[in-house]
Scaffold this motif. Structure first.
Motif, short mmCIF file in Angstrom:
data_model
loop_
_atom_site.label_atom_id
_atom_site.label_comp_id
_atom_site.label_asym_id
_atom_site.label_seq_id
_atom_site.Cartn_x
_atom_site.Cartn_y
_atom_site.Cartn_z
N ASN A 364 -36.51 22.90 -2.04
CA ASN A 364 -37.22 22.96 -1.09
C ASN A 364 -38.18 24.25 -1.20
OD1 ASN A 364 -36.05 22.96 0.61
ND2 ASN A 364 -36.84 21.13 2.40
N SER A 365 -37.29 25.24 -1.87
CA SER A 365 -37.13 26.33 -1.48
C SER A 365 -37.19 27.11 -3.10
CB SER A 365 -36.18 27.11 -0.99
OG SER A 365 -35.47 27.04 -1.32
N ARG A 366 -37.78 28.23 -2.93
CA ARG A 366 -37.77 29.07 -4.30
C ARG A 366 -35.82 29.56 -4.70
NH1 ARG A 366 -39.09 35.66 -5.09
NH2 ARG A 366 -37.56 35.47 -4.00
N GLU A 367 -35.60 30.17 -3.20
CA GLU A 367 -34.06 30.15 -3.37
C GLU A 367 -33.09 28.99 -3.49
OE1 GLU A 367 -35.61 30.61 -0.97
OE2 GLU A 367 -35.82 33.04 -1.65
N ALA A 368 -33.28 27.84 -3.23
CA ALA A 368 -32.87 26.54 -3.70
C ALA A 368 -32.95 26.77 -4.99
CB ALA A 368 -32.27 25.71 -3.19
N LEU A 369 -34.02 26.77 -5.76
CA LEU A 369 -34.25 25.93 -7.69
C LEU A 369 -33.67 26.89 -7.82
CD1 LEU A 369 -36.38 25.57 -9.13
CD2 LEU A 369 -37.57 27.22 -8.83
N LEU A 370 -33.44 28.87 -7.75
CA LEU A 370 -33.12 29.87 -8.02
C LEU A 370 -32.00 29.32 -8.50
CD1 LEU A 370 -35.67 32.73 -7.77
CD2 LEU A 370 -35.54 31.53 -9.61
N SER A 371 -30.81 29.06 -6.90
CA SER A 371 -29.42 29.22 -7.66
C SER A 371 -28.78 27.77 -8.32
CB SER A 371 -29.00 28.64 -5.65
OG SER A 371 -28.07 27.40 -5.76
N CYS A 372 -29.80 27.11 -8.40
CA CYS A 372 -29.44 26.08 -9.52
C CYS A 372 -29.50 26.64 -10.94
CB CYS A 372 -30.60 24.44 -9.07
SG CYS A 372 -30.60 23.63 -7.63
N VAL A 373 -31.08 27.25 -10.89
CA VAL A 373 -30.77 27.56 -12.49
C VAL A 373 -29.92 28.40 -12.52
CG1 VAL A 373 -32.68 28.84 -13.47
CG2 VAL A 373 -33.68 27.45 -12.45
N ASP A 374 -29.51 29.30 -11.78
CA ASP A 374 -27.99 30.70 -12.03
C ASP A 374 -27.80 29.39 -12.48
OD1 ASP A 374 -29.86 32.22 -11.34
OD2 ASP A 374 -29.09 33.12 -9.52
N GLU A 375 -26.29 28.27 -11.72
CA GLU A 375 -25.99 27.61 -11.99
C GLU A 375 -26.24 27.02 -13.32
OE1 GLU A 375 -24.82 24.62 -9.05
OE2 GLU A 375 -23.24 23.39 -10.42
N LEU A 376 -27.73 26.40 -13.59
CA LEU A 376 -26.92 25.86 -14.91
C LEU A 376 -27.26 27.13 -16.13
CD1 LEU A 376 -30.83 24.42 -14.72
CD2 LEU A 376 -28.65 23.36 -15.59
N ILE A 377 -27.36 28.38 -15.87
CA ILE A 377 -27.00 29.76 -16.91
C ILE A 377 -25.80 29.01 -17.14
CG2 ILE A 377 -27.45 31.54 -16.96
CD1 ILE A 377 -30.43 31.50 -15.81
N ALA A 378 -24.98 29.87 -15.79
CA ALA A 378 -23.79 29.93 -16.19
C ALA A 378 -22.77 29.08 -16.55
CB ALA A 378 -23.19 30.56 -14.45
N GLN A 379 -23.36 27.16 -17.02
CA GLN A 379 -22.71 26.15 -17.53
C GLN A 379 -23.01 26.69 -18.92
OE1 GLN A 379 -23.81 22.73 -14.96
NE2 GLN A 379 -22.64 23.12 -13.54
N HIS A 380 -24.52 26.90 -18.81
CA HIS A 380 -25.40 27.06 -20.93
C HIS A 380 -23.84 28.03 -20.96
CE1 HIS A 380 -27.11 27.15 -24.11
NE2 HIS A 380 -27.24 28.33 -24.24
N LYS A 381 -23.74 28.75 -20.52
CA LYS A 381 -21.97 30.28 -20.92
C LYS A 381 -21.44 29.46 -21.44
CE LYS A 381 -24.97 34.44 -19.52
NZ LYS A 381 -24.79 35.38 -18.03
N GLN A 382 -20.89 28.22 -21.46
CA GLN A 382 -19.52 28.33 -21.31
C GLN A 382 -19.96 26.78 -21.91
OE1 GLN A 382 -18.97 26.30 -16.86
NE2 GLN A 382 -17.51 28.23 -16.41
N LYS A 383 -21.07 26.25 -22.24
CA LYS A 383 -20.76 25.61 -23.74
C LYS A 383 -20.51 26.17 -25.16
CE LYS A 383 -23.06 22.37 -20.98
NZ LYS A 383 -24.77 21.27 -20.67
N THR A 384 -20.32 25.97 -26.29
CA THR A 384 -19.86 26.52 -27.78
C THR A 384 -20.35 24.62 -28.33
OG1 THR A 384 -18.07 27.15 -26.65
CG2 THR A 384 -18.47 28.01 -28.53
N GLU A 385 -21.78 25.77 -29.81
CA GLU A 385 -21.60 24.47 -30.12
C GLU A 385 -20.30 24.85 -31.36
OE1 GLU A 385 -25.42 25.61 -31.76
OE2 GLU A 385 -25.90 24.90 -31.04
N PHE A 386 -20.17 23.41 -31.86
CA PHE A 386 -18.88 23.57 -33.09
C PHE A 386 -19.36 24.55 -33.95
CE2 PHE A 386 -18.94 18.28 -32.31
CZ PHE A 386 -17.83 18.62 -32.79
N ALA A 387 -20.22 24.81 -34.66
CA ALA A 387 -20.05 26.14 -35.21
C ALA A 387 -19.72 27.75 -34.87
CB ALA A 387 -22.00 26.54 -35.55
N ARG A 388 -20.35 27.43 -33.04
CA ARG A 388 -19.06 29.01 -33.38
C ARG A 388 -17.59 28.56 -32.83
NH1 ARG A 388 -22.57 30.17 -28.00
NH2 ARG A 388 -20.33 31.25 -27.54
#
Lengths: 402, 694
Positions: A364-388
């Motif tokens: 229910n706050s911007r900070e909490a939202l951005l914290s979740c999004v930051d985690e998503l961004i960090a997790q995204h960076k950990q994922k690698t497609e087959f091609a890569r």
């Protein structure tokens, strides 16, 4: 050297990925996905699917992949020489208090002078980047799968071809011998990825597939994911998405235009790392404005700041599988679908208390939202497609052979 | 006896159901005598817990002894095992008999059990551990931790023991004692690598009771009734792990099928999967539905043996010897199966080798009598295979008692005071009844002992000796004293102690029978005392008549038995010719008289191990690991080629007392000396050739 399409016009000259499939390891969804993957990589790699001739079900199911069948034979022996060879292999290693390992395990558990060798009968081939094999697990593989798996791993080691294992059943278990023997491990579950990555005796790189690839390597894959196959690739091509761009699925609702405008205002702080997928309904017309126009008009200042954005029919919710998460301003159909299909969902709703239930987070706050999004961004960076992954293996292999 | 067992705790490791028959009778007997008993099972693909539950015995799982705090240690062991096997699996495919994931489960279970068995021993503090054998990981780890904690560990014999010798490597490694059925298996094990003195034939702990049980009951009658046998002649066909194809048995099945007077029981091995049996049965039932009864585990094999008049085996199996013990006619079927079992009932003359066709002919023509073996052949076979057919359990219980007693043994003081020394040296020799040997020994003592030095010779002789020996003794003069003992049996420690009591030398030198000095041996000992102090025990390099090393200090081999270092090599093999400390010395020993008394002298119970026993006792008293010194310039000669006489009681005492103190030191010595296995092999080979060439 990495291959380029120009250099690789003749398919037979392409570097090959040997991908071994067996009965008990394939589903129609997986074959569908591999067909798309094969097509996607056609200018770079030749996916050469190898199936034991005795795996008739897999051969039948994998026909669209144009697999090759190979013969397997067994060789057994019992002799003192085999025993001595085994003893030599284990060597004089001991437990730390001095108990000899071979004396503890060789005579009974490891079969004394008994030998059971599985032999693969393969055509002579060249230019193989790696062998891809499903990783067997102690509680889920058949004897035949296991024996053939080991035969390939052994062959790979003899030929110095990297052998890459991929996860079907969870690898977050106490038994980690097999992962330790591989040159690369492809996981589909975050738990397995986090676990194996931190094991000191697993030296090989561990990759985590994005869900739009990894979900096809799971016995629990549903039509929801199957319907979406290749969707992420199209999105990437269409919007030239970079590997580090995180994708959010926004189930926009014209009745909540104010809240969604506010959501985008919050998200613009991470905008350059984000692609937004708006779900829209054709009947969500307000006055002369379509929903698409409503979004663009109300957020005209925020939207250009994002890496890119796109609009999607809300009647095709499976398209959300291309996203890293669903971000909504209230619980809705999309968040329910996301939760049901194990996609993360973030709900920014100032009217309800914050909570976390499984992969669904209410903030229910911007900070909490951005914290979740930051985690998503960090997790995204950990994922690698087959091609890569293939490129990475290929690059390493080329370096090693130089 | 009962008082002895009160509050004694005995634990036994069990695994497969059909093997418990050898251990449970012992445990039951011990419990009956007042011991507290406990069974322990390990983690296995085939549940050992089911065995314990089926046997209705009190048990713990070894994992019960692994607590949350042990997890880091378990992981550490697992990691170690994994590194070893991972490397091995990638280097060669020889280990691939197990699937990788099964191997992985095995490794993790092993790491857990390793900690579990340690905690088990530390928690339960047993007085004695039993296991069927130690060639599986459970027996090996239990034995290892028992030895680490100086707890006696007794193993038995799993079955006939008909496999290739190398299959039994390490059969008696951590075992304080390995109690086997008979001389044949003892020789087989020792012939390959096992320590013969720790393998003691006691008989089969199961069969005698089973025969008594079967003969004293009406189980055979009940069996006949259950299967409507009437007055039919019953035949038992026993299959081992390999089930021969039905076609090979066709003639026999055909006969049984047509016969009104015969019923055939087919008994499958307990480890054969049910699915395999069903498939096989279906193949047989199509053509031979009559007069065949299939048994897996629903009937006792002993009731079947007892009820049947003829027992036919598809392969050599333990049930064969049991059938012979039951007095049954045994047939070994000639099925041309390929198995590598160098054992034959036929060669042992207690079975006839017949094809199923020929057996069918015998049955058809009522010539069963002709298949019986000769009583003399059976008697010879049984003697060799089962040293006792009556009271093996009693023998095991008795040995167990001796083992526990020896494990806690503390010698009594000798009870005499040392007088003032008169001589520098007292040379003490026990008189063995071999006149020529004694004369040679005394000649060499006289020849190599400096007349200007002060020494005496004390000869201690048993109660009676031959006329020749007496003549030698009567011919002696000078500083030689002959002490008569009333010991009727050969008791080297007793005789040595007697000599020591009479000795007036400052230093006592004990020479075993047939051991004689060469060179300046007394100055060599004096130099040793000057260098290492008078509290040490001194030994020398002993060679044989071929100038090969018989003794150059005692080390402990891979089976944890004392052996001479560098044995069989040339007496001047450089690495062996070093003055240094050893855990033990043997054959000859010099010790300060006061120290000898302080150590309570030799232990009679140790028999021919008495010199080793004294060295270990000295080290224990001084809280040190090495009290003995090998003097490289103290050179001795072994005059005969005789081995020391074996008395199991002495072996039981020595190994039970010192098991926890004997750890492999042979390899370490060679490593320290920079001598490789290859060099040792080459040196031994060259000595063997030189010796053969004379």
């Amino acid at each position: 050297m990495e291959p380029t399409p120009a250099e690789q016009s003749d398919e037979s000259q392409l570097p090959q990925i040997y991908w071994v499939l067996m009965d008990n390891q394939v589903t129609p969804f997986m074959i569908d996905f591999l067909t798309i993957l094969k097509d996607r990589l056609r200018n770079f790699y030749r996916l050469n699917f190898q199936i034991p001739a005795l795996c008739t079900q897999a051969l039948e199911m994998a026909k669209p992949l144009g697999p090759s069948a190979f013969q397997v034979s067994s060789y057994t022996q019992n002799s003192m020489n085999v025993f001595l060879e085994k003893r030599e292999l284990i060597g004089e290693n001991e437990f730390k208090d001095g108990l000899s390992i071979w004396r503890t395990l060789l005579i009974d558990d490891f079969g004394l002078g008994n030998l059971h060798e599985t032999r693969l009968h393969l055509e002579q081939d060249h230019n193989i980047v790696c062998f891809m094999l499903q990783i067997p697990t102690p509680l889920g593989s058949t004897e035949m799968e296991e024996r053939i798996f080991y035969a390939w791993v052994y062959l790979a080691n003899q030929l110095r071809i990297p052998v890459i294992g991929y996860e079907l059943l969870p690898l977050e278990t106490r038994w980690t011998l097999v992962p330790s023997m591989l040159d690369g491990i492809i996981t589909v579950n975050r738990e397995s990825y986090d676990y194996l990555r931190h094991l000191p005796d697993v030296k090989a790189p561990v990759w985590l597939l994005p869900d739009y690839e990894g979900r096809f390597f799971s016995p629990t894959t549903t039509h929801f994911w199957s319907n979406a196959k290749g969707g992420a690739y199209s999105l990437q091509n269409l919007y030239n998405l970079q590997p580090d761009t995180t994708v959010l699925y926004i189930p926009h609702n014209v009745a909540m235009s104010y809240e969604y405008k506010k959501l985008l205002r919050h998200l613009r702080h991470r905008a350059k790392n984000l692609h937004l997928m708006f779900s829209i309904g054709k009947d969500q017309v307000r006055g002369s404005f379509s929903q698409e126009e409503t979004v663009e008009l109300l957020s005209k200042e925020e939207l250009p700041q994002f890496a890119s954005y796109s609009f999607h029919d809300l009647n095709a919710p499976y398209e959300m599988t291309a996203a890293d998460a669903v971000v909504a301003c209230a619980h809705c159909y999309a968040t329910l679908i996301a939760a049901g299909n194990r996609l993360p969902a973030i709900i920014l709703d100032e009217g309800v208390p914050p909570n976390t239930r499984g992969n669904k987070v209410t903030v229910n706050s911007r900070e909490a939202l951005l914290s979740c999004v930051d985690e998503l961004i960090a997790q995204h960076k950990q994922k690698t497609e087959f091609a890569r992954i293939f490129l990475e293996i290929h690059r390493k292999k080329s370096k090693r052979s130089q | 006896m009962k008082r002895f067992w009160k509050n004694k705790k005995v634990v036994a490791s069990i695994a497969l159901m059909h093997h418990t028959r050898f251990i449970i009778p012992i445990m039951e007997k011990l419990a009956e005598m007042g011991a507290r008993i406990q069974y322990i099972v390990g983690q296995a693909e085939r549940s050992q817990e089911i065995t314990a539950v089926n046997c209705d015995i009190p048990y713990n799982h070894v994992f019960d002894y692994v607590k949350a705090g042990d997890r880091p240690e378990v992981r550490e062991h697992y990691r170690r095992l994994k590194q070893v096997f991972e490397k091995a699996f990638l280097k060669s495919n020889r280990l691939g008999v197990q699937m990788l994931t099964v191997a992985d489960k095995t490794l993790y279970a092993t790491a857990t059990e390793y900690v579990g068995y340690k905690n088990f021993i530390d928690t339960e503090k047993p007085d004695l551990c039993l296991a069927l054998h130690e060639t599986n990981r459970w027996g090996k780890m239990l034995g290892f931790w028992a030895k680490k904690r100086s707890t006696p560990f007794i193993t038995l014999q799993e079955g006939l023991g008909y496999n290739e010798d190398f299959g039994y490597i390490g059969h008696a490694q951590f075992s304080t004692l390995n109690l086997v059925w008979g001389e044949r298996i003892r020789n087989k094990l020792a012939g390959f690598e096992a320590p013969k003195d720790r393998i003691i034939p006691v008989g089969n702990t199961h069969i005698a009771q089973e025969i008594k049980h079967q003969r004293g009951s009406d189980l055979d009658e009940k069996l006949r009734k259950k299967y409507n046998c009437g007055k039919k002649s019953l035949i038992l066909l026993i299959f081992s792990a390999t089930i021969p194809s039905p076609e090979k048995m066709a003639a026999l099945f055909q006969y049984v099928n047509q016969s009104r007077n015969t019923l055939l029981f087919i008994k499958f091995h307990p480890a054969t999967p049910e699915r395999k049996i069903t498939e096989w049965q279906e193949g047989v039932s199509q053509s031979h539905p009559e007069n065949i009864v299939y048994i897996h585990e629903q009937e006792s094999v002993y009731t079947l043996i007892h009820a049947c008049s003829l027992i036919a085996l598809s392969e050599p199996s333990t049930t064969g010897i049991e059938a012979v013990a039951f007095g049954k006619t045994l047939v070994q079927l000639d099925l041309q199966l390929s198995y590598e079992a160098p054992y034959s009932y036929v060669e042992n003359k207690v079975a006839k080798l017949l094809s199923p066709e020929v057996l069918a002919d015998y049955l058809k023509n009522g010539r069963l009598k002709e298949l019986e073996s000769k009583p003399a052949d059976i008697a010879a076979f049984m003697t060799n295979e089962l040293s006792s057919t009556a009271n093996a359990v009693g023998t095991v219980v008795d040995i167990s008692r001796q083992t526990i007693s020896a494990n806690r043994f503390s010698p009594e003081p000798l009870g005499w005071e040392p007088g003032s020394p008169f001589y520098n040296w007292s040379i003490i020799i026990c008189v063995k009844d071999d006149a020529e040997l004694l004369l040679k020994q005394l000649e060499l003592v006289a020849c190599h002992s400096d007349e200007t030095d002060s020494w005496e010779v004390i000869l201690v002789k048993p109660d009676s000796v031959s006329r020749d020996t007496r003549a030698v003794l009567d011919s002696l003069s000078g500083n030689v004293r002959i002490i008569n003992s009333d010991l009727r049996q050969w008791d080297m420690p007793g005789l040595m102690n007697l000599g020591a009591r009479q000795a007036t030398g400052k230093t006592l030198i004990f020479l075993s029978p047939g051991i004689a000095p060469t060179g300046d041996w007394l100055p060599a000992i004096r130099n040793g005392i000057d260098r290492f102090g008078s509290s040490s025990i001194f030994g020398g390099i002993v060679k044989n008549q071929f100038n090969n090393i018989v003794h150059a200090g005692m080390v402990v081999d891979t089976n944890f038995s004392p052996v001479p270092a560098y044995r069989h090599l040339d007496e001047f093999f450089p690495a062996a010719n070093q003055t240094r400390r050893f855990q033990m010395v043997d054959l000859a020993l010099a010790i300060d008289r006061n120290r000898f008394l302080h150590l309570s002298g030799f232990s009679s119970r140790a028999g021919n191990y008495c010199l080793l026993d004294l060295c270990l006792h000295a080290a224990l008293t001084e809280n040190s690991s090495h009290q003995a010194v090998l003097l490289s310039d103290l050179r001795l000669l072994k005059l005969d080629n005789n081995d020391t006489e074996y008395d199991p009681a002495h072996a039981i005492h020595f190994h039970s007392r010192w098991s926890g103190h004997l750890w492999d030191s042979e390899k370490k010595l060679y490593r320290t000396d920079g001598v490789s296995d290859l060099q040792l092999d080459a040196a031994r080979m060259s000595r063997a050739i030189a010796t053969a060439a004379g």
